[in-house]
Design a protein around this motif. Sequence first.
Motif: not given
Length: 731
Positions: A296-319
């Motif tokens: 669902y996320v092709p290489q070079g797509s806007a969603l792909d670039e957004e995910a690359y910028r973040r690199g990882t999900s960040v987990y907090f106790p409430n969010a």
Amino acid sequence: MGKKIKKKPSIPPTEKNIIKIMEERGRPLLLREIYHALHIPSEERKKVRELIQRLTSQGRLVHLKGKRYGLPEKMRLVTGRLTVHRDGYGFVETGEKGQPDVFIPPGKLKGAVDGDRVVVRIEKSGRRPEGSIIRILERGRRKIIGYFHRGRHVSTVIPEEENLFFEVFIPKGLGKGARSGQIVVAELIDFRPERRNPEGRVIEVLGDPKDLSVQTKIVIHKYDLPHELSEAAKKELQQIPDEVREEDKAGREDLTEIPLVTIDGETARDFDDAVYVAKRRQGWRLYVAIADVSHYVPQGSALDEEAYRRGTSVYFPNAVVPMFPEKLSNNLCSLNPEVERLALAVIIDFDRQGRVKRSRFTKAVIRSHHRFSYTEVKKILVDRDRDLRREHKPFLTSLKWMAELAMEIKAQREARGSIDFDLPEPQIILSFKGELEDIVRRERNLAHMIIEEFMIAANEAVARHLTEREYPILYRVHEAPDLERVKEFVEFAASLGLDLKVPRRLSPAWFQQVLKEIEGKPYAYIVNTILLRTMKQASYDPYNLGHFGLASECYCHFTSPIRRYPDLVVHRALKALLEGRKPPYRLEDLKKMGQHLSHRERVAMEAEREMIDRVRVRLMAERLGEEYEGVISGVAAFGFFVELFEVFVSGVVRLVDLSDDYYILDEKHHRLVGTRTGRVFQIGDVVRVRVKAVDIARRHINFELIESRKENGKKSGRRRKRRSKKKKANP
């Protein structure tokens, strides 16, 4: 007729040539001297000025008094990024390999603040060079999070970070309606190097600092975590279907009848992996199905670039700040029960001893047949809960086989020397209303171990497969520790009575043996922590350097593409191989990606850790006067640190609160010793403390000592003294 004088040909104006001329002349040069040295005609001088300005902003040249330019290394000058400690001193990291950070005493910051790029004059050389800042090249801060204070004409924002020693002036009309005491985000309008206090404007009002959600927002802004989707990514998201379509299944193996299940935490909402084990005559067959996000996320797509910028999900106790939006992470790419999902499946055959015989990889359509929590699986397999076993009777045999196979895989991993650090993680308990209730040690049971072993096995299988076929990927690498750090650890261990020898050759097995020796001891957690610090940090790299901690020759991350971008990279490589296409990534591109993604991972870890610290102080602020038992986890000249057993919190007992003696720090033996009584407080000692004070702003928790005892059970402290007096009074 006189001879015509030939003009010398000009030297092309490049950064390299300017530096070369400066080195050849061996002294600082005026701008016109640089023109003449390069034989630059007047029409090209503007370009030279721009190059010199760029070199100066980079710190490769220094602008001196008298309008001269010099090479910093010739004048005992270095450039780098400044980090300031809350006590007023700082360090400048040069970024040069092998060059130590430069210590900057409090009086020599010269108006520079945390994050600035600066020029430093080295005033003391040696193992830890010391210097003073002579120039601010670039301010490192663009935004400040802080407390808003409204004034009649000018309001101020006091930075929330205690290592920023300035206030932001907010002119009238630029406060965005913030009220005094609220947390705001201020954008700096004017922070020239000559200004001590910047001018700014409020761009966002976060709210009441007592609110846990506001604390989360503070951390998100402080670490500059990308948390808003670009418009292009939003448009792409709208085009993605809500469920798996028939055309999406084309060319995929149908594994929907394989009774795969997910096993996750109670509060998990995204399910990357589903597993199933079948027992066979020769051993076991393990199925690991991982959500196929790459479909669902092709290489070079806007969603792909957004995910690359973040690199990882960040987990907090409430969010959570997810790598992918909810439509993907919690729905279409989440292996929810009883719905069809696209996956990449790894099918591994093991012999009866848990050794890999063969592996197969396939693009698949799967269906999770049930969603289990770790607690449910533990109750079924370990506690043998009758009601749960009756309710989940169709899955009992497979769950039993999972446990058997996981134990065999673990035994094989331990036999090769793989290290399992026993480092519990904090679990934040929130009420139904989202209010903080407690912080406990997260349980790690048989169910956790099953999933961990299966994920490691799948990661290794994929890494081996792609390596053998020479498809470039990002490996998860972990290099061997430095021998000097291991020697320091052995010295520390001796202070606890552990008789360890520095190994001739560093191997994971040596570390594994140390952990077995201290298992069950009160100081086991401390030793685990300090031993872990001897290790280098794991990272992502296109070169297979092996994984020391896992004693693995070939390892990658493959099993969490919803929340880790490197896994998505590996997925794309595996799919390209399965489809007979060329590798999707070049080695030189992967090198840059590995550096970026390793950095994003570190930022996420620091953000998560800070949020836990913020939660801890708020919890303990409500528990003033309460008593707890804990273990001394560290000593310093000002006191000793205590890690509590019951609550996953640490704090400090300050020497000023120990009135029975003067205490001296014995660094070599990691202890504090009373000069009069000889009383000792050492790492590993068990103590009972009372919560004395909590400084929420500085995130400090102070304890006062009630009682202490050594591992042999002998007690000391005020309670012991009181008991002895009673015995004398009542023989």
